[in-house]
Write a protein that holds these residues in place. Structure first.
Motif, PDB file in Angstrom:
ATOM      1  N   TYR A 113       0.692  -1.469   0.341  1.00 32.10           N
ATOM      2  CA  TYR A 113       0.058   0.389  -0.200  1.00 32.10           C
ATOM      3  C   TYR A 113       1.391   1.316   0.463  1.00 32.10           C
ATOM      4  O   TYR A 113       1.578   1.143   0.331  1.00 32.10           O
ATOM      5  CB  TYR A 113      -1.236   0.151   1.008  1.00 32.10           C
ATOM      6  CG  TYR A 113      -0.255  -0.108   2.778  1.00 32.10           C
ATOM      7  CD1 TYR A 113      -0.323  -1.165   3.551  1.00 32.10           C
ATOM      8  CD2 TYR A 113       0.138   1.372   3.061  1.00 32.10           C
ATOM      9  CE1 TYR A 113       0.533  -1.880   4.150  1.00 32.10           C
ATOM     10  CE2 TYR A 113       1.207   1.193   4.342  1.00 32.10           C
ATOM     11  CZ  TYR A 113       0.915   0.030   4.954  1.00 32.10           C
ATOM     12  OH  TYR A 113       2.495   0.261   6.306  1.00 32.10           O
ATOM     13  N   ARG A 124      -5.679   5.207   2.066  1.00 29.03           N
ATOM     14  CA  ARG A 124      -4.201   3.845   1.812  1.00 29.03           C
ATOM     15  C   ARG A 124      -5.037   3.829   0.117  1.00 29.03           C
ATOM     16  O   ARG A 124      -5.813   3.145   0.204  1.00 29.03           O
ATOM     17  CB  ARG A 124      -4.413   3.079   2.757  1.00 29.03           C
ATOM     18  CG  ARG A 124      -3.914   2.033   2.145  1.00 29.03           C
ATOM     19  CD  ARG A 124      -3.698   1.307   4.249  1.00 29.03           C
ATOM     20  NE  ARG A 124      -3.179   2.511   4.896  1.00 29.03           N
ATOM     21  CZ  ARG A 124      -1.701   1.668   5.985  1.00 29.03           C
ATOM     22  NH1 ARG A 124      -2.545   0.346   6.539  1.00 29.03           N
ATOM     23  NH2 ARG A 124      -1.318   2.570   7.329  1.00 29.03           N
ATOM     24  N   GLY A 126      -4.407   0.786  -2.117  1.00 24.98           N
ATOM     25  CA  GLY A 126      -4.286  -1.162  -1.955  1.00 24.98           C
ATOM     26  C   GLY A 126      -2.860  -1.275  -3.508  1.00 24.98           C
ATOM     27  O   GLY A 126      -3.051  -0.318  -4.513  1.00 24.98           O
TER      28      GLY A 126
END
Ligand SMILES: [Zn+2]
Length: 494
Positions: A113, A124, A126
């Motif tokens: 991430y 965030r 991924g």
């Protein structure tokens, strides 16, 4: 297009994702010893291996594996202990072997991430996978109006780029950013570019193609709980275009869905001039490429000790640096963003290291110096003044030798290459007049010339003293300390 982005985003929820290709800055190519210099004479950096001649055999570039592991670690990925290269089969004239050596179901790095600041919040993103492959050559279509193959008289192929190590970084789909989706896509690429630059694994020049993005976008009606069909906008080659292409694609897909149509899974091209995408080709499926393990290469098996050794060499990453600087300079997120967007982080940090306070360092680099850099069309770091010189100017102001106005003149002198700050102060005679007797002469003249102002001050309207301070500043060519002048006038009139 009749549907605007603003109207589309009110009714549809977007999901974006990015596939980013990064040319590694290795000295030699991925599977041969050819050089990788950008802009070299066409086909001067080729050999039987990267030209795909019969009987030639590839050998893996160890440094490219190391760089890819570095990227994987910086993106919080797991590093495979064993993986293979695969042949991706397709025909294109800029690919002499008729297949590309890539990675398919066994990428070197998976499942990481990257945290990205968007609109004052952290998103965030991924990371699905980071894999290693070879770049293709470059076709040049000559004789047509557009530079495309349609209408061209003939085409030239340059294989210098064929075989340069290329890392592909694929995100997972990023939902939930709503109105900020275009900005979020841009922020991700910006952060990724900063990470790669900090790692020193690529020169990440979008304008030279060493960082290239394909942007996936889909939308679905708000509250539907499902994701729509995505399109892939190819080769988006500037940060601004990443943002614009997501924005334009959201509006276009909304228009299709509003009209009762369905979005087709396809690749699309983004046009810088009009800011819209047009249809490319329908998207291939993985099986179209007939992937199979590359029989000419042994598997890559980075041992744990090597990965640990690489991890130990990782520099401070942009997110850690952001947290450290926000804390130690007492900044808000927005103030930090302003510094970063001005390209001033390094010079401000160096100016503070040279003795200036964080507030002073920020003030000078973001105001006077940013303005000058902007006028000259260069980065602040390219200005002909060093952080140590800026720190010296701040020190002279703090010591009362200069006021802000004089300090600006000193900076101007340094930028005009008249010498160091101290040399400019001496040569231009810029020091503040700190000799009270010299100031008192000018003060007495100002008092004598403005009897009405003096009367107003004596009747209690103290703010009128500004007129007298102004007169003294003018008489001394701006070289007086205004606060000291005010004090001396009030003493004189009391
Ligand atoms: Zn070669």
């Amino acid at each position: 297009m009749t549907v605007t982005y603003e109207s589309a985003i009110g009714r549809y929820e977007p999901v974006f994702g990015l596939e980013t290709h990064v040319e590694l800055g290795t000295r030699t190519k991925m599977f041969c010893g050819c050089g990788t210099t950008f802009g070299a004479e066409p086909n001067s950096q080729t050999c039987p291996v990267c030209l795909g001649l019969p009987g030639s055999l590839p050998v893996v570039n160890r440094r490219a594996i190391e760089y890819t592991i570095k990227i994987g670690l910086a993106l919080n990925c797991s590093i495979a202990s064993w993986c293979r290269f695969a042949r991706k089969n397709y025909f294109y004239p800029d690919m002499p072997k008729n297949f590309q050596i890539s990675q398919y179901d066994e990428p070197l790095c998976v499942d990481g991430y990257l945290d990205v600041a968007v609109g004052g919040k952290t998103v965030r993103v991924g990371i699905e996978r980071v894999h290693l492959e070879e770049d293709t050559g470059k076709s040049l279509h000559v004789g047509g109006a557009t530079g495309r193959i349609q209408g061209a008289e003939y085409s030239l192929v340059d294989y210098n780029r064929a075989g340069i190590p290329l890392v592909e970084i694929v995100t997972k789909p990023v939902p939930g950013t709503g109105f900020l989706a275009p900005e979020g896509a841009k922020a991700y690429v910006t952060e990724l570019r900063d990470v790669l630059r900090t790692l020193g694994v690529s020169d990440v020049r979008m304008e030279e193609g060493s960082l290239r993005c394909d942007v996936n976008t889909s939308i679905s009606p708000r509250g539907s709980g499902s994701w729509g069909t995505r399109t892939e906008t190819k080769n988006v080659n500037s940060l601004r275009s990443v943002e614009r292409s997501v924005r334009s694609e959201i509006a276009r897909q909304a228009e299709v869905l509003d009209g009762g149509g369905r979005v087709i899974q396809e690749t699309r091209h983004f046009h810088e001039d009009t800011g819209v995408t047009t249809s490319g080709r329908s998207k291939e499926e993985a099986q179209d490429y007939r992937y199979f393990p590359e029989p000419d290469l042994v598997p890559v098996a980075p041992d744990e000790e090597w990965v640990k050794a690489i991890a130990a060499t990782l520099p401070e990453l942009p997110s850690a640096r952001r947290a450290r600087l926000i804390e130690s300079w007492s900044l808000s997120e927005l103030e930090f963003e302003a510094l970063r967007n001005a390209g001033a982080l390094d010079v401000v940090e160096a100016t503070i290291a040279a003795g200036a306070s964080p507030a002073d360092a920020r003030k000078w680099w973001l105001s006077e110096l940013a303005r000058r850099a902007n006028d000259m069309g260069i980065e602040v770091s390219e200005l002909p003044i060093t952080p140590a010189e800026v720190a010296r100017v701040a020190e002279l102001v703090a010591a009362g030798t200069l006021n802000d106005r004089l300090a600006r003149q000193v900076i101007e002198g340094v930028l005009d290459e008249e010498g160091t700050p101290d040399e400019v102060v001496a040569a231009r005679g810029l020091a503040v007049v700190s000799d009270d007797s010299a100031l008192l002469t000018a003060i007495d003249e100002a008092i004598a010339a403005n009897p009405d102002v003096v009367a107003r001050i004596r009747s209690g309207r103290v703010q009128a003293v500004g007129v007298l301070v102004g007169a003294v500043m003018k008489a001394t060519g701006g070289k007086a300390d205004a606060a000291r002048v005010r004090q001396l006038i009030m003493d004189r009139l009391s």
